[in-house]
Design an enzyme around this catalytic site. Structure first.
Site, PDB file in Angstrom:
ATOM      1  CG  LEU B 125      -1.929   1.197   1.348  1.00  0.00           C
ATOM      2  CD1 LEU B 125      -2.853   1.210   0.376  1.00  0.00           C
ATOM      3  CD2 LEU B 125      -2.558   1.243   2.974  1.00  0.00           C
ATOM      4  N   GLY B 131       2.330   7.520   2.986  1.00  0.00           N
ATOM      5  CA  GLY B 131       2.753   6.799   4.049  1.00  0.00           C
ATOM      6  C   GLY B 131       1.485   6.950   4.849  1.00  0.00           C
ATOM      7  NE  ARG B 243      -4.054   0.798  12.281  1.00  0.00           N
ATOM      8  CZ  ARG B 243      -4.629   1.542  11.312  1.00  0.00           C
ATOM      9  NH1 ARG B 243      -5.811   1.348  11.688  1.00  0.00           N
ATOM     10  NH2 ARG B 243      -4.111   2.425  10.543  1.00  0.00           N
ATOM     11  NE  ARG B 268      26.025  -5.688  37.879  1.00  0.00           N
ATOM     12  CZ  ARG B 268      27.493  -5.407  37.568  1.00  0.00           C
ATOM     13  NH1 ARG B 268      28.149  -6.270  37.002  1.00  0.00           N
ATOM     14  NH2 ARG B 268      27.997  -3.960  37.833  1.00  0.00           N
ATOM     15  CD  GLN B 336      18.996   3.853  32.274  1.00  0.00           C
ATOM     16  OE1 GLN B 336      19.122   3.767  31.269  1.00  0.00           O
ATOM     17  NE2 GLN B 336      19.942   4.483  32.992  1.00  0.00           N
ATOM     18  CD  GLU B 363       0.485  -3.958  10.165  1.00  0.00           C
ATOM     19  OE1 GLU B 363      -0.607  -4.205  10.347  1.00  0.00           O
ATOM     20  OE2 GLU B 363       0.979  -5.014   9.816  1.00  0.00           O
ATOM     21  CB  SER B 366       1.986   6.191  18.299  1.00  0.00           C
ATOM     22  OG  SER B 366       2.551   5.087  18.590  1.00  0.00           O
TER      23      SER B 366
END
Lengths: 259, 379
Positions: B125, B131, B243, B268, B336, B363, B366
């Site tokens: 598409l 886009g 989605r 750790r 992190q 797809e 956001s």
């Protein structure tokens, strides 16, 4: 060729086993149940035999409470044709012999050419049911097999069983009972189609009375379960290698009495 | 209300998890580094039925439901997001519309081999100028007797290089704008159809993202899926299902990064205690676990609405939005938690970090999901 596979449902290998409020049993809350891994080798071998011969029937049999249906459904999803569930409160405390007797009774009805099972279940690790089953049936038995070849007429089977340092090869007349060792094959994953199709296959419920059995009081009774004692901490020997080795040898000889 | 998978769904999840951990996870780092398409494992996924989950058996699929699809996809994504996008595109963006809008003849020719896993499909598409603004299609399909002649370029097409069949959208009537868009299946090797390049990407590197070129490519009219002018409707309806798939992929990426973080926090030590016992690390793990649970439930809800034949556009967009944001946040925090080690390839969480980013983009970004949700809310 008709093949019966005897399977057991056991806690997932990743389970952190806890002893229950009744110290004769483990706490089953939150446990994920699976088909005992050695039994999966047995299922796979039965399916391969059927596929190789282009015909036949593979029947999964298991003894246990309602939840065992899930294990039988997994066997059906892998490709077994139908299943038999030995499901009766009378078997609630069945020991290996009572289990073998129940399996033998249903196997006599089915009259398969071959019975396969795992070398042992990974929960109690008794490794007894296969041999006891053969004894009750009066059939030959080979345990811990690594390979098998059934002859063209399905009259006999040649097996290689694992012994230290090699394979021991036997010819057994059929019908016979074989127990599978790791390495016999690599069990397949159930396909999505197999899983979706499993629902349509038969799981027959069988009670002790249906087999004309009245389970006797168990010969083996669990008195008590105890957790493994905590492992004592290890010891790191410091210092120069030369001295440390000396100390290690001394400790192994005098403290641990290992050498 | 009780949220519990059926016994089939549980078995499907267990199978997908076992396959993913035993066969996909061990190669995930290497195929990411080499940007190598994993033909062998994708082929096995086809054999297991993971590439045509929701297609009825008659058409080569497994005949399972959308909930089974998302639980399986999450497990695959947990091991490798590249495998997951191939699976998602094949199931949601190719098989789903072919089954829904194809004639029986088209299903037999174009759906059956793909649902059965013998060949892959893709969905074309996006264009250089289309886009988020997907209506702005420049690829044209001009009717010529029993054929259409396709001319144009499609960009960023997932599985574009490896697919044997492409579902391609093109303008059959420019005057009608998006109501003049139609859908076609173009087979690999059709004269005038070529793959001009494969992109070098930040994440999902083992999956191929390609540019497709149509240079006066003649496509039989029998390859048109649905009526002329229905293409854009087909694309949007297909993306609702897609989605849900990407939401499941995002949940899997998040879960994979989270599980590694929990393991690391238990091993750790810093300042004399396990790092998980430091409140700042513990809270990161708590936030991860909470967001993942929410994203998973939203994904399952959208999938179960699809299974029930209910409208699910809003729920699919919400699940995709929340799961993608969760994946990015969780993967960032996972790096992190691992500290310097997290920045090193060996720890693998950096791959999840790079893979997570695309879920916020493809797809529907956001931002586009928020547009869809706002439109539904204001209806």
């Amino acid at each position: 060729m008709k093949i019966v596979v005897a399977i057991k449902q056991v806690p997932d290998t990743a389970t952190q086993v806890k002893i229950g409020g009744d110290p004769k049993a483990i706490d089953t809350a939150g446990i994920t149940w699976i088909v005992s891994p050695y039994d999966e080798f047995a299922i796979e071998e039965a399916l391969r035999l059927k596929e190789k011969r282009g015909q036949g029937e593979v029947i999964a049999v298991s003894l246990g409470p309602d939840r065992v249906k899930e294990a039988l459904r997994s066997a059906l999803a892998m490709g077994c044709d139908r299943a038999i569930h030995l499901n009766d409160p009378a078997w609630a405390n069945a020991d290996t012999l009572a289990t073998a007797q129940a399996l033998a009774a249903v196997i006599k009805q089915e009259q398969p050419a071959l019975v396969l099972c795992g070398r042992q279940a990974i929960d109690d690790d008794m490794g007894a049911v296969g041999a006891q089953l053969a004894e009750v049936l009066g059939w030959p038995c080979a345990s811990w097999i690594m390979e098998e070849a059934v002859d063209a007429d399905a009259k006999s089977v040649r097996v290689g069983r694992q012994v230290e340092g090699g394979l021991e090869v036997f010819d057994l007349p059929l019908p016979a009972v074989l127990s599978a060792q790791k390495g016999l094959n690599e069990p397949r994953y159930p396909t999505l189609k197999g899983i979706m199709g499993a629902k349509k296959k038969e799981i027959k419920d069988v009670k002790a009375g249906d087999l004309g059995l009245t389970p006797a009081a168990p010969q083996v009774a669990v008195k008590n379960l105890e957790a493994l004692p905590a492992r004592p901490p290890g010891r790191v020997i410091q210092g120069e290698i030369k001295d440390a080795v000396k100390e290690l040898v001394r400790a192994l000889r005098e403290d641990a009495k290992a050498i | 209300m009780r949220i519990e998978l059926t016994s089939e769904q549980q078995m499907i999840r267990a199978m997908a998890a076992e396959f993913a951990q035993e066969h996909v996870a061990p190669i995930a780092s290497e195929i990411d580094r080499d940007a190598r398409f994993p033909h062998e494992t994708v082929k096995r996924m086809g054999e297991l039925g993971l590439l045509g989950i929701m297609v009825p058996e008659q058409w080569g699929g497994a005949g399972a439901d959308a909930v089974s699809y998302v639980v399986a996809l999450e497990e695959i994504a947990k091991a490798c997001a590249s495998h997951a996008v191939v699976m998602s595109v094949n199931n949601s963006l190719y098989c789903d519309p072919l089954w829904k809008y194809g004639t029986d003849e088209q299903r037999a020719r174009f759906l059956k081999p793909v649902a059965a896993g013998h060949a892959l499909g893709c969905f074309a598409l996006t264009e250089p100028e289309a886009g988020s603004d997907a209506r702005n299609q420049h690829t044209v399909a001009v009717r010529d007797g029993e054929n259409y002649v396709l001319t144009g370029r499609k960009l960023f097409i997932s599985t574009g290089r490896e697919a044997s069949y492409a579902l391609v959208f093109a303008q059959t009537d420019r005057d009608k704008a998006h109501r003049g868009i139609s859908a076609f299946v173009v087979e690999k090797g059709a004269p005038g159809f070529s793959v001009s390049k494969t992109e070098d990407k930040l994440g999902i590197r083992a999956s191929d993202t390609a540019e497709l070129v149509f240079d006066a490519c003649r496509v039989p009219a029998a390859n048109r899926i649905g009526e002329e002018g229905r293409g854009f409707h087909i694309a949007l309806a297909t993306l609702d299902g897609g989605r849900v798939g990407i939401a499941a992929q995002a949940v899997g990426i998040a879960a994979g990064a989270y599980e590694r973080s929990v393991r690391y926090a238990r091993e750790r030590k810093a300042f004399g205690v396990l790092i998980g016992e430091h409140q700042m690390v513990g809270w990161m793990l708590a936030d991860m676990a909470t967001a993942i649970d929410g994203a998973r439930l939203m994904t399952l809800k959208a999938a179960s609405l699809k299974d029930a034949g209910q409208p699910y556009t809003k729920e699919a967009a919400m699940a995709k939005l929340f799961a993608a944001e969760t994946a990015m946040k969780v993967a960032t925090d996972a790096v992190q938690v691992h500290g310097g080690f997290g920045f090193i390839r060996e720890a693998e969480v950096e791959r999840y970090f790079r893979d997570a980013k695309i879920t916020q983009i493809y797809e529907g970004t956001s931002q586009i999901q928020k547009l869809v949700i706002a439109r539904e809310v204001l209806k």
